[in-house]
Design a protein around this motif. Sequence first.
Motif, PDB file in Angstrom:
ATOM      1  N   LYS A 126      48.299  18.304 -25.058  1.00 34.13           N
ATOM      2  CA  LYS A 126      48.061  17.217 -24.105  1.00 34.13           C
ATOM      3  C   LYS A 126      46.745  16.474 -24.396  1.00 34.13           C
ATOM      4  O   LYS A 126      46.710  15.252 -24.429  1.00 34.13           O
ATOM      5  CB  LYS A 126      48.025  17.805 -22.691  1.00 34.13           C
ATOM      6  N   PHE A 127      45.675  17.221 -24.602  1.00 33.51           N
ATOM      7  CA  PHE A 127      44.355  16.578 -24.705  1.00 33.51           C
ATOM      8  C   PHE A 127      43.966  16.223 -26.137  1.00 33.51           C
ATOM      9  O   PHE A 127      43.241  15.265 -26.363  1.00 33.51           O
ATOM     10  CB  PHE A 127      43.274  17.469 -24.084  1.00 33.51           C
ATOM     11  N   ASP A 128      44.379  17.036 -27.096  1.00 31.56           N
ATOM     12  CA  ASP A 128      43.978  16.777 -28.477  1.00 31.56           C
ATOM     13  C   ASP A 128      45.099  16.143 -29.283  1.00 31.56           C
ATOM     14  O   ASP A 128      44.885  15.749 -30.432  1.00 31.56           O
ATOM     15  CB  ASP A 128      43.539  18.083 -29.155  1.00 31.56           C
ATOM     16  N   GLY A 129      46.297  16.087 -28.692  1.00 29.46           N
ATOM     17  CA  GLY A 129      47.424  15.473 -29.387  1.00 29.46           C
ATOM     18  C   GLY A 129      47.891  16.273 -30.583  1.00 29.46           C
ATOM     19  O   GLY A 129      48.442  15.724 -31.533  1.00 29.46           O
ATOM     20  N   ILE A 130      47.650  17.582 -30.536  1.00 25.10           N
ATOM     21  CA  ILE A 130      48.004  18.398 -31.694  1.00 25.10           C
ATOM     22  C   ILE A 130      48.847  19.577 -31.232  1.00 25.10           C
ATOM     23  O   ILE A 130      48.440  20.342 -30.362  1.00 25.10           O
ATOM     24  CB  ILE A 130      46.737  18.872 -32.429  1.00 25.10           C
ATOM     25  N   ARG A 131      50.043  19.698 -31.818  1.00 22.57           N
ATOM     26  CA  ARG A 131      50.937  20.800 -31.455  1.00 22.57           C
ATOM     27  C   ARG A 131      50.711  21.961 -32.406  1.00 22.57           C
ATOM     28  O   ARG A 131      50.822  21.826 -33.617  1.00 22.57           O
ATOM     29  CB  ARG A 131      52.393  20.321 -31.518  1.00 22.57           C
ATOM     30  N   LEU A 132      50.366  23.101 -31.819  1.00 26.13           N
ATOM     31  CA  LEU A 132      50.071  24.289 -32.628  1.00 26.13           C
ATOM     32  C   LEU A 132      50.913  25.472 -32.162  1.00 26.13           C
ATOM     33  O   LEU A 132      51.329  25.531 -31.004  1.00 26.13           O
ATOM     34  CB  LEU A 132      48.590  24.672 -32.473  1.00 26.13           C
ATOM     35  N   GLN A 133      51.150  26.428 -33.058  1.00 24.74           N
ATOM     36  CA  GLN A 133      51.639  27.759 -32.690  1.00 24.74           C
ATOM     37  C   GLN A 133      50.411  28.632 -32.406  1.00 24.74           C
ATOM     38  O   GLN A 133      49.333  28.380 -32.952  1.00 24.74           O
ATOM     39  CB  GLN A 133      52.402  28.388 -33.869  1.00 24.74           C
ATOM     40  N   ALA A 134      50.629  29.687 -31.621  1.00 23.80           N
ATOM     41  CA  ALA A 134      49.518  30.610 -31.365  1.00 23.80           C
ATOM     42  C   ALA A 134      48.948  31.149 -32.680  1.00 23.80           C
ATOM     43  O   ALA A 134      47.732  31.314 -32.833  1.00 23.80           O
ATOM     44  CB  ALA A 134      49.981  31.755 -30.469  1.00 23.80           C
ATOM     45  N   SER A 135      49.855  31.382 -33.643  1.00 24.48           N
ATOM     46  CA  SER A 135      49.414  31.960 -34.920  1.00 24.48           C
ATOM     47  C   SER A 135      48.556  30.991 -35.729  1.00 24.48           C
ATOM     48  O   SER A 135      47.901  31.390 -36.684  1.00 24.48           O
ATOM     49  CB  SER A 135      50.633  32.373 -35.749  1.00 24.48           C
ATOM     50  N   GLU A 136      48.574  29.712 -35.338  1.00 19.38           N
ATOM     51  CA  GLU A 136      47.772  28.725 -36.082  1.00 19.38           C
ATOM     52  C   GLU A 136      46.400  28.482 -35.454  1.00 19.38           C
ATOM     53  O   GLU A 136      45.610  27.691 -35.970  1.00 19.38           O
ATOM     54  CB  GLU A 136      48.526  27.382 -36.139  1.00 19.38           C
ATOM     55  N   LEU A 137      46.135  29.121 -34.298  1.00 24.46           N
ATOM     56  CA  LEU A 137      44.862  28.854 -33.609  1.00 24.46           C
ATOM     57  C   LEU A 137      43.662  29.300 -34.439  1.00 24.46           C
ATOM     58  O   LEU A 137      42.633  28.633 -34.473  1.00 24.46           O
ATOM     59  CB  LEU A 137      44.834  29.562 -32.241  1.00 24.46           C
ATOM     60  N   ARG A 138      43.798  30.426 -35.082  1.00 22.27           N
ATOM     61  CA  ARG A 138      42.639  30.950 -35.810  1.00 22.27           C
ATOM     62  C   ARG A 138      42.438  30.210 -37.121  1.00 22.27           C
ATOM     63  O   ARG A 138      43.379  30.006 -37.892  1.00 22.27           O
ATOM     64  CB  ARG A 138      42.813  32.453 -36.043  1.00 22.27           C
TER      65      ARG A 138
END
Lengths: 429, 429
Positions: B47-59
Motif C-alpha cells: 500500500k505505502f511503498d507500492g512494492i509487492r513482496l513475499q515474506a521470504s523476500e523481506l530479508r
Amino acid sequence: MRVLRAEQFGLTREVEYGTPEQNEAVRQIVESVRTEGDAALLAYTEKFDGIRLQASELRVTAEEIEQAYDKVEAPFLEAIREAAANIRAFHEKQLRQSWVDVQPDGTMLGQILRPLKRVGVYVPGGKAAYPSSVLMNVIPAQVAGVPEIVMVTPPATGGKAGIDPYILVAAAEAGVKELYRVGGAQAVAALAYGTDTIAPVDKICGPGNIYVALAKRAVFGAVDIDSIAGPSEIVVLADDTADAAYVAADLLSQAEHDEMASAILVTTSAQLGEAVAAEVERQLATLPKADIARQSIEANGAILLADTMDEALAAVNRMAPEHLEVMVAEPMGLLGRIENAGAIFLGPYSSEPVGDYFAGPNHILPTNGTARFSSPVNVDDFLKKSSLVYYSKDALLKNGEKIMTLARHEGLEAHARAIGIRLEREGEQ
Amino acid sequence: MRVLRAEQFGLTREVEYGTPEQNEAVRQIVESVRTEGDAALLAYTEKFDGIRLQASELRVTAEEIEQAYDKVEAPFLEAIREAAANIRAFHEKQLRQSWVDVQPDGTMLGQILRPLKRVGVYVPGGKAAYPSSVLMNVIPAQVAGVPEIVMVTPPATGGKAGIDPYILVAAAEAGVKELYRVGGAQAVAALAYGTDTIAPVDKICGPGNIYVALAKRAVFGAVDIDSIAGPSEIVVLADDTADAAYVAADLLSQAEHDEMASAILVTTSAQLGEAVAAEVERQLATLPKADIARQSIEANGAILLADTMDEALAAVNRMAPEHLEVMVAEPMGLLGRIENAGAIFLGPYSSEPVGDYFAGPNHILPTNGTARFSSPVNVDDFLKKSSLVYYSKDALLKNGEKIMTLARHEGLEAHARAIGIRLEREGEQ
C-alpha cells in the motif's frame, strides 16, 4: 498457590495509560497551571486537598522541619540515618568522571558530564508516603551534584492537614532544603512550567497516583521524567537447598504491597514448591495485610516447576523481574546467566527488604518486564553528557577532504564548504 | 539576518505530536501488525511503498550487500571506513565495567552492566537516507556488545525499488548482518512485537518521518525507544577574534538541513555580527540549497548581541543548543561555563561537519532545548544495569532490627517478618 510448568509461563500485564476522562482532566489542570501559575495551583489545592492556602504558605518552613524531628522516634531516626549513609555510599560508586582523549596532533575529543541543574521529587501523601522512597529519589540526584533539589508533597496526609513528619525528616536527612505543600497533577505542572512561587525544574521523578503519572507523561519533553512504575514484582529462583519459610516470607513481603503485585517462585524442586505453598498459607494466617497478600498471591502468584536450571533461568529471563532472589546452593555461579532483572539478591540472607530499605542499592527498579532494557534509578539519571570536539588544524588539513566526500555524498554542500573554506585558507599558510 | 539583544532571546519551539488522524492511522497499523504479523507487514508495504513482496523476500540477502559494494566509489568507501573506525574508537572510551564492592563482613554490593540483547535500527528511505546516521546508530550498540542488531529500511529509495547501495555499505561496514526491506510505522510495529519473519527487539532507534516517530511513541513501554528528534540547531558563540567567513559557513551548514533548522550567532562583537550577516549573504549566493537555507535563516536564524561574555553564555545556556561552536580567543577557558549543549566544538578548526561525519563523537544529539537534561546517543543507551545484593549473615544479624524498624514504620509487616524469621533462626545458631 497455583503450580505451573515454567516453560509455559509468561507475564503479560498491561500498562495503565488512564481513561480518556482522566487524561482530559490532567490536560486541563496542566494547562491551567501553565497559563495561570500560582492562582491555579492554589485553586486546585483547595479543590482536591480541601485546603485553602496563600502562595506565601506553599513553601514548607525550616521551623516545620525542625518540629518534625520532635515527632519521630529515636530508632527510626537512627535507622534512616544509617540507611541514608549506605545509599549515599553505594551511589557514590556510580559516579563517573568527564574524560578527554588528547591526540598527538593536538585534537581533543571528550565527554563532559554535568549534573542537571534543578530536579523535582514528587512524594505522595497518605498511605503511600514512604520515607525510604524519599531517600531513594533524592540521594542519587544529590550524589550526581544537582544543586537544586525541590520536593513537592500534598498538604494533607490521609485527610488530615499537615505533612507526615517522617517524610519531612527523611527529606531533611537526604538534604532537601526546598519543599512545597502541593500535590497531584497541579504540582507536576508547576514543576514543569514554573509559577511565581515554584521555579521550573529540568526533571521530575517520584511515584504518585494515576493523575500524577499522567501529568508526568503530559509534561515529558518540556522536562525529563523518570519511568512510570507498574505494580511491584518478585521472582524467587530456588533449588532444593532453599529454606521454604524464607522463600514464603519473601514472596509475601511483595504480595502485601497491593493486589496487583506479583510473587513467583521458579524452582527445580517440586518438593520445595509444595513446602513453600504450605508455608505461604501458614504465614498468611497471622499477617496484618493477609487480605491484600492473598488476593495478590491468587491472582498473580505462581510456583513454576522447571526440570532443569536452564529451563528455570529461561523463565526468569523471560519475565525480567523487578526483584530476583536467587536461593540455590551456589548462587554466585548463576549470576552470569541472569540476563534481565532490576535487582538481584543472592543467597539466603539477601531478603528483598534488605535492599528495599538499607543495603544501599536503589529500590526504584524497572517493573513490568522493562528490566529487559531499563535500569534501577542511578546517578546517571541526574547527569547529562556533552560531547567535546577540539579539532586541530593538522587534523582538519589531513581529514578535510574525506569529510567533504561524505558531506557531498549526502547532498549537503554547505557542510562540505564549511570544511572547504578552511582548507583553502589554512592550507595556504 | 535579524539582529537582536541576547538577553531577550529564547527559543520557543513546539514539539510535533502529529494530528489526531495521523495518530489514529499509526494506531491501526501498529495493531494490525501486532495481531496479523507478516501478512499485515506485506499488505502495508504494498500500500505505502507500492512494492509487492513475499515474506521470504523481506530479508536483504548477502548477495545484495556484496553487489552494493560494486556501486559505491572508492573515496566514499575509504572515508566511511575511516569514519567508522573513529566513531568506534570514541565510543569504546565510553564503555564501563560492572563493579562489585566487597565488604569485610562478606557482603557484596554491585552494579552489573549488560548489553541489550536485540536492537532495531530504523533507516529512512529516500532523500533522508544518510549513511553517516547508520554508523552513528549502529556502532554505539555494537560497542555496548548488543549481540543482535537488526536494520529496517523501506524497500524503495526515492520512488525506485531497491535500497540505496551507500546505506547497505554503511550497514555492512558498521557490522549489521540482519536487514529487512520494510519501512514506516509497520516496520516499527514489527520490531516491537515481532512477526514470523522479524523477531522482536528490546529497543528501537533511528530517525524517520512523522509516522515512524508516532509509531515509536506508540510502542514505547513494550520496547525502549531513543528520543524523537526535533529540527537541527547550531549556536555559534564568538568574540571579535572569530573569522566571519568560517562562522557564516558553519551557520549555513545547519540552515541547509531544512526550513525548520535554526542557526544562531551569539557574539560580544557588533562588528563580527555585521561581517557574519554580510558573509551569509555572500555565501548563500552560490549555495545549491540556498532556498532552504535562506528560509531557515530568515525564520529561525538570528545574530544575538551581548555586552559581556557572561550575558552571551547565559543566552547559550538558556537555548541549550544541539550543536555549540565556540570561536573565541581562548575557547577552552569557557568550557566550564557551558551548562547545556549536546556537542561542543571548540576553536576555529572544529567546524560542525567534523563532528557530523568523522571525528568520532555521535552526531545524534538532544534537540529543542532538551540538552538541559538529555545526552548524545552513547554506549550507555544500549546497556542495562542490574543491582547486586549479596548480604552476609553477619550483616543481616547486625542490621536486621533497623531494617524491621523502617519496614514497620511504613506499615509493611510482611517485609519486617521476612527479616524477623531469619533473625530468629540464624541468631540461635
